[in-house]
Design an enzyme around this catalytic site. Structure first.
Site, PDB file in Angstrom:
ATOM      1  N   LYS A 117      -4.696  -3.453  10.189  1.00 57.47           N
ATOM      2  CA  LYS A 117      -5.770  -4.361   9.771  1.00 57.47           C
ATOM      3  C   LYS A 117      -6.013  -5.494  10.756  1.00 57.47           C
ATOM      4  CE  LYS A 117      -5.851  -5.475   5.444  1.00 57.47           C
ATOM      5  NZ  LYS A 117      -5.430  -5.900   4.107  1.00 57.47           N
ATOM      6  N   GLU A 200      -4.958 -15.446   9.118  1.00 54.84           N
ATOM      7  CA  GLU A 200      -6.427 -15.445   9.099  1.00 54.84           C
ATOM      8  C   GLU A 200      -6.919 -16.711   8.415  1.00 54.84           C
ATOM      9  OE1 GLU A 200      -8.762 -11.585   8.221  1.00 54.84           O
ATOM     10  OE2 GLU A 200      -8.669 -12.620   6.302  1.00 54.84           O
ATOM     11  N   HIS A 235      -6.190 -10.884  -5.931  1.00 62.10           N
ATOM     12  CA  HIS A 235      -6.786 -10.086  -4.860  1.00 62.10           C
ATOM     13  C   HIS A 235      -6.981  -8.618  -5.225  1.00 62.10           C
ATOM     14  CE1 HIS A 235      -5.881 -13.718  -2.760  1.00 62.10           C
ATOM     15  NE2 HIS A 235      -4.591 -13.497  -2.744  1.00 62.10           N
ATOM     16  N   ARG A 291     -11.288   6.201   2.884  1.00 63.02           N
ATOM     17  CA  ARG A 291     -11.100   7.150   1.771  1.00 63.02           C
ATOM     18  C   ARG A 291     -12.186   6.889   0.738  1.00 63.02           C
ATOM     19  NH1 ARG A 291      -9.584   2.999  -1.646  1.00 63.02           N
ATOM     20  NH2 ARG A 291      -8.246   1.486  -0.655  1.00 63.02           N
TER      21      ARG A 291
HETATM   22  P1  ADP Z   1      -5.826  -5.604   0.623  1.00 62.74           P
HETATM   23  O1  ADP Z   1      -6.139  -4.584   1.681  1.00 62.74           O
HETATM   24  O2  ADP Z   1      -4.369  -5.824   0.428  1.00 62.74           O
HETATM   25  O3  ADP Z   1      -6.582  -5.357  -0.644  1.00 62.74           O
HETATM   26  P2  ADP Z   1      -7.746  -7.447   1.746  1.00 62.74           P
HETATM   27  O4  ADP Z   1      -7.565  -8.000   3.099  1.00 62.74           O
HETATM   28  O5  ADP Z   1      -8.748  -6.338   1.585  1.00 62.74           O
HETATM   29  O6  ADP Z   1      -6.337  -6.996   1.197  1.00 62.74           O
HETATM   30  O7  ADP Z   1      -8.136  -8.613   0.752  1.00 62.74           O
HETATM   31  C1  ADP Z   1      -8.175  -8.451  -0.648  1.00 62.74           C
HETATM   32  C2  ADP Z   1      -8.825  -9.675  -1.292  1.00 62.74           C
HETATM   33  O8  ADP Z   1      -8.092 -10.861  -0.942  1.00 62.74           O
HETATM   34  C3  ADP Z   1     -10.243  -9.962  -0.830  1.00 62.74           C
HETATM   35  O9  ADP Z   1     -11.210  -9.233  -1.556  1.00 62.74           O
HETATM   36  C4  ADP Z   1     -10.345 -11.452  -1.092  1.00 62.74           C
HETATM   37  O10 ADP Z   1     -10.592 -11.745  -2.438  1.00 62.74           O
HETATM   38  C5  ADP Z   1      -8.959 -11.954  -0.742  1.00 62.74           C
HETATM   39  N1  ADP Z   1      -8.927 -12.373   0.691  1.00 62.74           N
HETATM   40  C6  ADP Z   1      -8.448 -11.655   1.724  1.00 62.74           C
HETATM   41  N2  ADP Z   1      -8.578 -12.335   2.896  1.00 62.74           N
HETATM   42  C7  ADP Z   1      -9.165 -13.503   2.585  1.00 62.74           C
HETATM   43  C8  ADP Z   1      -9.580 -14.641   3.341  1.00 62.74           C
HETATM   44  N3  ADP Z   1      -9.412 -14.689   4.648  1.00 62.74           N
HETATM   45  N4  ADP Z   1     -10.168 -15.678   2.681  1.00 62.74           N
HETATM   46  C9  ADP Z   1     -10.344 -15.620   1.334  1.00 62.74           C
HETATM   47  N5  ADP Z   1      -9.969 -14.602   0.573  1.00 62.74           N
HETATM   48  C10 ADP Z   1      -9.388 -13.541   1.164  1.00 62.74           C
END
Ligand code: ADP
Length: 490
Positions: A117, A200, A235, A291
């Site tokens: 990622k 991030e 999340h 997927r």
């Molecule tokens: P995973 O792959 O574990 O599901 P993601 O990176 O797709 O993790 O993030 C899942 C959720 O976490 C996002 O939809 C959001 O709600 C929150 N999130 C992730 N990164 C950020 C960020 N940089 N700022 C705010 N919220 C975030």
């Protein structure tokens, strides 16, 4: 008929979902199931099924060797991985390829890129796709200090090879940083086999917007509109809808263009999702889900396209025969993930027997599920009971329909999230479409109050009485005898 027989390397509702597409295409489906799923429905609906022996998931739904063994033994030309389990494992894709079994999904090389990622964000940035400021695996204290100075608080620390919201921590001040890094590294190692992490910039109140794409690997990349998945807890998505109530037509086009560009950047083939965070009118690339996703039905409801069939056809080498995205979308669709969890007790999993069950129906209502009355939700797997999806001509009709469908839904015997959704579909911020990813956190106490007050008023209370026999015991469907089904053992 692209293939004659397909093995489904998954369980539960998604296995049934894939079987339905196969059946409509005239393809035979082969299911595999673990001992814990002995009393499940999904494999009994397949044309053939095989028991995966073993107590550990590594010996059952995560066993590459067994999936390929049963695919070959039963004469399947292809394997559909569903979501979760082996669906994003590039080694599985490679193994399928070397055994001449077609994997229904993207290539192993694409999946490897999507799986890192932190690295894929760099790739997207190189292709001009906006990303949040970040730092990939800073190793020394100097590198970490530089990253902090550049990114600024608040920040989020995530395992680079993670998923499902696991191992992520928000950091507001310097002293919290070390613990958060350790947490992400440890969880990355234990859950995903790799301690790499990245830092991030954390957005305080974004929306989660993702775009469904279909790509045939021969130049056609189609966007099928966006899904707004901003109602989340820890999340993890709870409610998804399409289109997003937050976007103007121009923003919608921008999301679609960015997603197509992202898919082309990694030579994406088959169905996939490009996820973004959206705040103050800008999209920031989050990740690629290589997927089919849990929430794909909302896109199917607004486009009328069967995404699983398209996946199978693309894998069989057919060209995509559909017009471009947004113009296909009609009306509004919303999905609730109905989980066996107790919202009143920190969403604790609530496995156990369903001793009364009636799912909603009527115009514009779709239920994807593998449960039935008398079924026990196994404790070893995810807690999904069903996905309830509705379609309406506009958001007002879709939300009213969902409220009606939720009120009809009866699930007795186990705690579940239906009462919480009933409260959400009566809450003004959500109904106005103004919510963001912090919605559940901000509204939970008030939503639980509504749940408490509604307890004695719902149709469920009336139906609870109907589901009892003369002695007051719950009524269950007679259990289907095992020997009525075509089950094959190794
Ligand atoms: P995973 O792959 O574990 O599901 P993601 O990176 O797709 O993790 O993030 C899942 C959720 O976490 C996002 O939809 C959001 O709600 C929150 N999130 C992730 N990164 C950020 C960020 N940089 N700022 C705010 N919220 C975030």
């Amino acid at each position: 008929m692209p293939f004659k027989k397909v093995l489904i390397a998954n369980r539960g509702e998604i296995a049934i979902r894939v079987m339905r597409a196969c059946r409509e295409l005239g393809i035979k489906s082969v299911a595999v199931f673990s001992g814990d799923d002995r009393r499940s429905l999904f494999y009994r609906l397949a044309d053939e099924s095989f028991l995966l022996k073993g107590d550990e998931v590594s010996d059952t739904y995560l066993s590459i060797e067994k999936m390929i063994h049963f695919a070959k033994k039963s004469g399947c030309e292809a394997i559909h991985p569903g979501y979760g389990f082996l669906s994003e494992n590039p080694d599985f894709v490679d193994a399928c390829e070397s055994e001449s079994v077609k994997f229904i999904g993207p290539a192993g090389a694409t999946m490897r890129k999507a799986g890192d990622k932190a690295r894929i964000k760099e790739i997207m940035a190189e292709h001009g796709i906006p990303v949040l400021p970040s730092s990939n695996n800073p190793a020394t204290s100097d590198e970490i200090r530089d990253a902090v100075a550049r990114i600024g608080f608040p920040m989020i620390i995530k395992p680079s090879f993670g998923g499902g919201g696991k191992g992520m921590k928000i950091v507001h001040t310097e002293p919290e940083l070390e613990d958060a890094i350790r947490f992400a590294r440890n969880l990355g190692q234990s859950a995903f086999g790799n301690p790499a992490f990245y830092i991030e910039k954390y957005l305080q109140a974004p929306r989660h917007i993702e775009v469904q794409i279909l790509s045939d690997g021969r130049g056609t990349v189609l966007d099928l509109g966006e899904r707004d998945c901003s109602v989340q807890r820890r999340h993890q998505k709870l409610i998804e809808e399409s289109p997003s109530p937050a976007l103007t037509p121009e923003m919608r086009c921008r999301a679609a263009d960015l997603a197509v560009k992202a898919a082309r950047a990694i030579d994406y083939e088959n169905a996939g999702t490009i996820e973004f965070l959206f705040e103050d009118g800008e999209f920031y690339f989050l990740e690629v889900n290589a997927r089919i996703q849990v929430e794909h039905p909302v896109t199917e409801m607004v486009t009328g396209i069967d995404l699983i069939k398209e996946q199978i056809k693309i894998a069989a080498g057919e060209d995509i025969q559909l017009p471009r995205g947004a113009c296909l979308c009609n009306g509004w669709a919303i999905e609730c993930r109905i989980n066996a969890e107790d919202p009143e007790n920190r969403f604790m999993p609530s496995p156990g027997q369903i001793n009364g069950y009636r799912s909603p129906g009527g115009i514009g209502v779709r239920v994807d599920s593998g449960v039935f009355m008398g079924f026990s939700i196994p404790s070893h797997y995810d807690s999904l009971i069903s996905k309830l999806t509705v379609w309406g001509r506009d958001r007002a009709e879709a939300t009213a329909r969902m409220r009606r469908a939720l009120d009809e839904y009866v699930i007795l015997g186990i705690k579940n999230t239906v009462p919480l959704y009933r409260a959400i579909f009566r809450e003004p911020e959500f109904l106005e479409g103004k919510h963001d990813t912090t919605y559940i956190e901000r509204h939970l106490p008030e939503l639980l109050n509504v749940v408490e007050k509604q307890k004695h008023k719902t149709q469920e209370q009336l139906l609870t009485a109907i589901f009892r026999d003369d002695r007051g015991l719950p009524v269950c469907d007679a259990y289907l005898a095992d020997d009525e089904f075509p089950v094959f053992y190794t």
